[in-house]
Design an enzyme around this catalytic site. Structure first.
Site, PDB file in Angstrom:
ATOM      1  CG  HIS A  85      79.469  25.182  39.329  1.00  0.00           C
ATOM      2  ND1 HIS A  85      79.857  23.761  38.928  1.00  0.00           N
ATOM      3  CD2 HIS A  85      78.081  25.482  38.931  1.00  0.00           C
ATOM      4  CE1 HIS A  85      78.846  23.463  38.075  1.00  0.00           C
ATOM      5  NE2 HIS A  85      77.820  24.343  38.179  1.00  0.00           N
ATOM      6  CG  ASP A 131      72.445  16.368  40.330  1.00  0.00           C
ATOM      7  OD1 ASP A 131      71.240  17.327  40.412  1.00  0.00           O
ATOM      8  OD2 ASP A 131      73.255  16.417  39.785  1.00  0.00           O
ATOM      9  NE  ARG A 172      66.198  19.283  36.725  1.00  0.00           N
ATOM     10  CZ  ARG A 172      67.329  20.208  37.062  1.00  0.00           C
ATOM     11  NH1 ARG A 172      68.412  19.578  37.617  1.00  0.00           N
ATOM     12  NH2 ARG A 172      67.405  21.529  36.645  1.00  0.00           N
ATOM     13  CB  SER A 190      70.873  20.120  40.221  1.00  0.00           C
ATOM     14  OG  SER A 190      71.984  19.687  39.443  1.00  0.00           O
ATOM     15  CE  LYS A 213      75.441  18.933  40.087  1.00  0.00           C
ATOM     16  NZ  LYS A 213      75.206  18.795  38.684  1.00  0.00           N
TER      17      LYS A 213
END
Ligand code: URA
Length: 433
Positions: free
Chosen positions: A84, A163, A170, A185, A189
């Site tokens: 990620h 989220d 946000r 967040s 995930k």
């Protein structure tokens, strides 16, 4: 039943919330029982007061519990890896890393997101490939990781639904850039997505959330700890995002660059990051190989064509045409010419990202349509010597007017000086648990 104003007040005054309170807050929000305005106030209180590590973990867990989780390990009976990035300009790393890792025999399963603003999303890049399906069911996702060794798909609507709402909130309430909120967040995930081992590419610099290295390292630490508490192995690569990654910024252009990299012809900075992330993933995998051996397997997969073959199998499995010739091309190509000689001191990632966005490569608003063919090729980068009249960059545009506007923006992103600047590496640090 929690009293939301009381929780907001406690956080505003620097107090601590219990795991049960955070769980009720997130569940209530996901179900639409708690309104946006209360969560907005809560996020702002967190922004100023922060969350303790116990609260950050509890928030992550609370977010996960609002939706489904995928058990890739149970389904495959093997360790599955994922990667990620915290988001950058020209960041197509996963599209090259996935096939390399799969070619080395390690299952790679990634649920990914779309881009917003100057950073692009992996799904948008993949959708420039004709026919490619990002929307697989959870069962199709698992089956493909099992049979092909690799799948990158859009997160299902039910993966951490709180989220999705919270991130959008946000985004419009100036509460994105807080360590705990970002870490919860991202890690909610990743944990819900089911991989056992995760390499996080934490970007730092002009084009990243984190502008300073110390902040990126702190974010990395928080995410590594969240992973450990959820029994996931996490390694963080801290990487430079002052200038765009590689040459290509824009969806189809980036897919071409990822393919070139799998052929062994990628740009130096991008290759370094792809090789490092792939090496770390192999070292975390169940192959049980040390880092040096992992590195030589990565090099071998690129050199012998097996990484490119894995790419073709993967794209085909998700319905896409792996052939580069099938990718869309822009009708207008315009060069950005150097007005003076010297050395490129810097190339502003945000400005290049915004130029690509204005060409149509990204979204200003979440419902905007993307033009997959357009973007910017940065031919000269940090440290390159240039002569007057050299092409600094190429603008790939839908029409002449947008090409001219983007050319001005990209020219403004180049800072040229007389002396060669100090070299900088794309990889700044690697942090392990
Ligand atoms: N990416 C995410 O998924 N969440 C954040 O909060 C920031 C970046």
């Amino acid at each position: 039943m929690i009293r939301v104003p009381e929780l907001i007040e406690r956080k505003r005054d620097g107090g601590e919330l219990s795991p049960d309170e955070l769980a009720e807050l997130m569940l209530g929000y996901a179900k639409g029982e708690i309104p946006d305005y209360q969560l907005a106030a809560f996020c702002m209180a967190v922004f100023f007061r922060g969350l303790s590590s116990a609260e950050t973990y509890a928030l992550t867990d609370a977010l996960i519990r609002t939706g489904e989780t995928v058990d890739l390990h149970g389904a495959l009976g093997r360790k599955v890896v994922d990667k990620h990035s915290t988001g950058g300009v020209g960041d197509k790393t996963s599209i090259a890393v996935g096939p390399i890792v799969a070619a080395c025999g390690v299952p790679f399963g990634k649920m990914s997101g779309r881009g917003l603003g100057h950073t692009g999303g992996t799904l948008d890049k993949l959708e420039s490939i004709p026919g490619f399906r990002v929307e697989l069911t959870t069962q199709e996702f698992i089956d493909q990781v099992r049979s092909v060794g690799l799948a990158i798909v859009g997160a299902t609507a039910n993966l951490v639904p709180a989220d999705k709402k919270l991130y959008a909130l946000r985004d419009v309430t100036a509460t994105v850039d807080n360590y705990s909120l970002i870490a919860a967040s991202i890690m909610s995930k990743k944990i819900a997505g089911g991989a056992d081992a995760i390499v996080l590419d934490v970007k730092v610099g002009d084009g990243a959330f984190m502008k300073a290295r110390a902040d990126a390292e702190r974010l990395a630490d928080v995410m590594i700890n969240l992973g450990r508490r959820a029994s996931r192995e996490v390694v963080a690569v801290i990487s430079n995002m002052d200038d765009p990654l590689g040459h290509a910024v824009g969806n189809a252009l980036e897919i071409r660059e990822a393919i070139a990299t799998l052929r062994g012809e990628g740009p130096e900075d991008f290759v370094q990051l792809v090789v490092e992330a792939s090496t770390q993933l192999l070292a975390l995998s169940d192959l049980g190989v040390p880092r040096d051996e992992a590195r030589s397997r990565v090099d071998q997969a690129i050199a012998d064509g097996s990484a490119l073959a894995a790419y073709e199998r993967w794209i085909g499995a998700q319905g896409g045409k792996p052939d580069e010739a099938a990718l869309p091309t822009a009708p207008v190509i315009r060069k950005v010419i150097a007005p003076r000689a010297g050395y490129v001191q810097s190339l502003g990632a945000v400005q290049v990202g915004n130029a690509a966005l204005h060409l149509g490569a990204g979204r200003r608003d979440k419902d905007d349509q993307i033009d997959h063919a357009v973007g910017v090729l940065c031919l000269k980068k940090h440290g390159d010597a240039i002569a007057t009249g050299d092409a600094l960059a190429e603008i790939h545009a839908r029409d002449m007017a947008s090409a001219a506007a983007a050319a001005d923006e990209v020219l403004g992103a180049y800072e040229v000086g007389d002396e060669a600047p100090r070299e900088h590496s794309v990889i700044l640090d690697v942090i392990t648990a």
